[in-house]
Design a protein around this motif. Structure first.
Motif, short mmCIF file in Angstrom:
data_model
loop_
_atom_site.label_atom_id
_atom_site.label_comp_id
_atom_site.label_asym_id
_atom_site.label_seq_id
_atom_site.Cartn_x
_atom_site.Cartn_y
_atom_site.Cartn_z
N LEU A 1 0.83 -1.20 0.00
CA LEU A 1 0.00 0.00 0.00
C LEU A 1 0.86 1.26 0.00
CD1 LEU A 1 -2.71 1.53 0.33
CD2 LEU A 1 -2.43 1.26 2.81
N LEU A 2 1.88 1.28 0.85
CA LEU A 2 2.75 2.45 0.91
C LEU A 2 3.54 2.63 -0.39
CD1 LEU A 2 4.14 2.21 4.57
CD2 LEU A 2 2.02 3.24 3.73
N TYR A 3 3.85 1.51 -1.04
CA TYR A 3 4.57 1.59 -2.31
C TYR A 3 3.66 2.13 -3.41
CZ TYR A 3 8.76 0.23 -4.90
OH TYR A 3 9.94 0.25 -5.61
N ILE A 4 2.36 1.83 -3.33
CA ILE A 4 1.40 2.43 -4.26
C ILE A 4 1.44 3.95 -4.13
CG2 ILE A 4 -1.07 2.76 -4.70
CD1 ILE A 4 -1.48 -0.19 -4.10
N GLY A 5 1.47 4.42 -2.87
CA GLY A 5 1.45 5.85 -2.64
C GLY A 5 2.71 6.56 -3.08
N THR A 6 3.85 5.88 -3.06
CA THR A 6 5.12 6.54 -3.41
C THR A 6 5.51 6.24 -4.86
OG1 THR A 6 6.32 4.64 -2.45
CG2 THR A 6 5.96 6.57 -1.05
N PHE A 7 5.89 5.01 -5.16
CA PHE A 7 6.29 4.72 -6.54
C PHE A 7 5.12 4.85 -7.50
CE2 PHE A 7 6.75 1.85 -10.15
CZ PHE A 7 7.92 2.34 -10.70
N GLY A 8 3.92 4.44 -7.08
CA GLY A 8 2.76 4.58 -7.95
C GLY A 8 2.51 6.02 -8.34
N SER A 9 2.70 6.93 -7.38
CA SER A 9 2.56 8.36 -7.68
C SER A 9 3.64 8.81 -8.66
CB SER A 9 2.66 9.18 -6.39
OG SER A 9 1.57 8.92 -5.53
N PHE A 10 4.88 8.40 -8.41
CA PHE A 10 5.98 8.81 -9.28
C PHE A 10 5.74 8.38 -10.72
CE2 PHE A 10 9.79 7.41 -11.50
CZ PHE A 10 10.49 8.60 -11.60
N ILE A 11 5.45 7.11 -10.94
CA ILE A 11 5.31 6.62 -12.31
C ILE A 11 4.02 7.13 -12.94
CG2 ILE A 11 4.15 4.40 -11.87
CD1 ILE A 11 7.13 5.03 -14.24
N GLY A 12 2.94 7.24 -12.14
CA GLY A 12 1.68 7.75 -12.67
C GLY A 12 1.79 9.21 -13.09
N PHE A 13 2.38 10.04 -12.24
CA PHE A 13 2.57 11.44 -12.59
C PHE A 13 3.53 11.58 -13.76
CE2 PHE A 13 1.67 12.57 -7.88
CZ PHE A 13 0.31 12.53 -8.12
#
Length: 459
Positions: free
Chosen positions: A252-264
């Motif tokens: 979940l925390l990785y979604i918030g960090t890496f997921g944000s980076f790659i999505g943005f």
């Protein structure tokens, strides 16, 4: 020429003869072995791993650039363009799990060669189909295939994790991951170069630039990398990790960090063109800024790891999420006020903070299993078994969290698509991001920082 470790001669790693280079004796925790030959071998494998992973990230991010070339003659609305960037994100996330364990089955060197050559497929296809009048369904299929580049990260990290001793894993994996992540801004710079020189009518030049680079990466891996048969012992670790509650918290925390980076990173250029169309009425104007956020987010990732070394991964992660919520709030306010300077400030802050948080969450993963191993040893467990299990589970969780975390990029693009489709702006998406970061902040504090008898120390 390599000789067998442990002989009376000057030692190097024991390598099987023939083209399939396999190290039969690998003891990175042995200081003498490491200083004599291990460090040199690990560094050589790291260099070519970074090269392959870097190009993989560029191919994975390819369509975040190509959509900037898709003008009115392609008849694709903003929602359709967000779909084109969401599909490779999704496939890349799915492939991260099998890619993680492909290293154990086929060998790190062998899989790096194969996965690098596989990048030729999406680049060649993109070079063939990109022309006005191409059916949208064809573009969707070709964009989806670019997701193979997203799997390279997982296999590369699993491979390099096995080469380095515990005391150097943070640095080695940080270099490996950071070098790979830089593939996102680099492909965007390539896109900017093509837009500024050849113009928006020549999108095919972007994927074609990567064809010789892919061949060189595969050739370098074939000639200079090695297989570690010892990795085969890690294939059952995923089942063990899947039963571990901390694995799902970290995902979940990785979604918030890496997921944000790659999505943005995938969406930023489109958001600028749609949200501030008058300022970014041509693709080249948007391309001047799209690379900046991913570049900063990639460069600060090791900084997040260093901060976690000093203050603890959970504290740094909590701080990153709290500030990311504030950043999302700033972007929302800027969007409503139609303020481009505030919008750029907030978005760049989100890139930087997601990079810092990504580095600190990555540091938390081995710390969790080390803390559990300490507890087991204190309870009478065999130390060697406990520490070996800690390493195996940490490697498996890297793959699992990386796969699930990459789906955060899909969620980011889906949120933007729906927001622009329904309200013609990104306000609903920014509000959703703010709420998500608030939830991640609460989870980080409750699980890893709240005073409790069950709290793991040293996270």
């Amino acid at each position: 020429m390599s000789t067998v470790v442990g002989s009376e001669d000057t030692t190097a790693e024991a390598v099987d003869p023939g083209r399939v280079r396999g190290i039969t004796d690998w003891r990175p925790e042995d200081r003498e072995f490491w200083d004599r030959t291990g460090a040199r071998t690990a560094r050589r494998n790291l260099v070519f791993s970074v090269l392959s992973e870097h190009i993989g990230f560029s191919v994975w991010s390819l369509w975040s650039v190509l959509v900037l070339f898709l003008g009115p003659e392609y008849h694709i609305d903003p929602a359709g363009k967000f779909t084109l960037t969401a599909l490779p994100t999704a496939l890349g996330a799915v492939l991260r799990l099998p890619y993680t364990f492909a290293v154990a089955k086929f060998g790190g060197r062998n899989w790096t060669v194969f996965s690098a050559l596989l990048l030729l497929v999406p680049t060649v296809l993109a070079g063939i189909v990109l022309h006005p009048g191409v059916p949208y369904g064809t573009l969707l299929a070709v964009a989806c295939v670019a997701g193979v580049g997203g799997g390279n990260f997982a296999s590369s990290m699993a491979n390099i994790n096995a080469f380095y001793p515990q005391r150097l894993k943070g640095w080695a994996l940080g270099v490996n991951a950071g070098g790979g992540n830089l593939g996102v801004p680099v492909v965007q710079l390539v896109g900017l170069l093509v837009l500024a020189t050849a113009g928006a009518a020549h999108p095919r030049l972007v994927p074609l630039v990567y064809l010789p680079l892919i061949v060189l990466a595969a050739l370098g891996a074939a000639l200079r990398m090695d297989n570690l048969p010892a990795l085969r012992n890690d294939r059952r670790a995923l089942r063990e990790v899947a039963r571990e509650p901390h694995a799902w918290v970290m995902s979940l925390l990785y979604i918030g960090t890496f997921g944000s980076f790659i999505g943005f990173g995938f969406a930023f250029g489109q958001v600028l063109q749609v949200q501030f169309h008058h300022q970014f009425d041509t693709p080249v104007k948007a391309a001047y800024l799209t690379f900046l956020g991913p570049l900063l987010g990639s460069l600060v990732r090791p900084v997040g790891g260093r901060m976690a070394d000093r203050w603890g991964g959970a504290k740094v992660t909590l701080g990153a999420f709290v500030l990311m919520a504030a950043g999302a709030g700033l972007v929302l306010a800027a969007s409503r006020a139609n303020s481009l300077p505030l919008f750029l400030t907030g978005f760049l802050a989100l890139f930087v903070l997601s990079g810092i948080g990504n580095g600190s969450t990555y540091k938390m993963i081995p710390a969790i299993f080390q803390a559990k191993a300490h507890t087991s040893v204190a309870g009478g467990a065999d130390p060697e078994t406990a520490w070996t299990g800690s390493r195996r589970r940490a490697s498996a969780l890297i793959g699992l969290a990386g796969a699930i975390g990459a789906f955060g990029g899909v969620l980011v693009n889906a949120a933007f698509r729906q927001s622009f489709l329904t309200s013609k702006n990104g306000d609903a998406a920014y509000l959703a991001f703010l709420a998500a970061y608030a939830v991640c902040s609460v989870v980080t504090w409750a699980v890893y920082l709240r005073p409790s008898a069950r709290r793991l120390h040293g996270i």
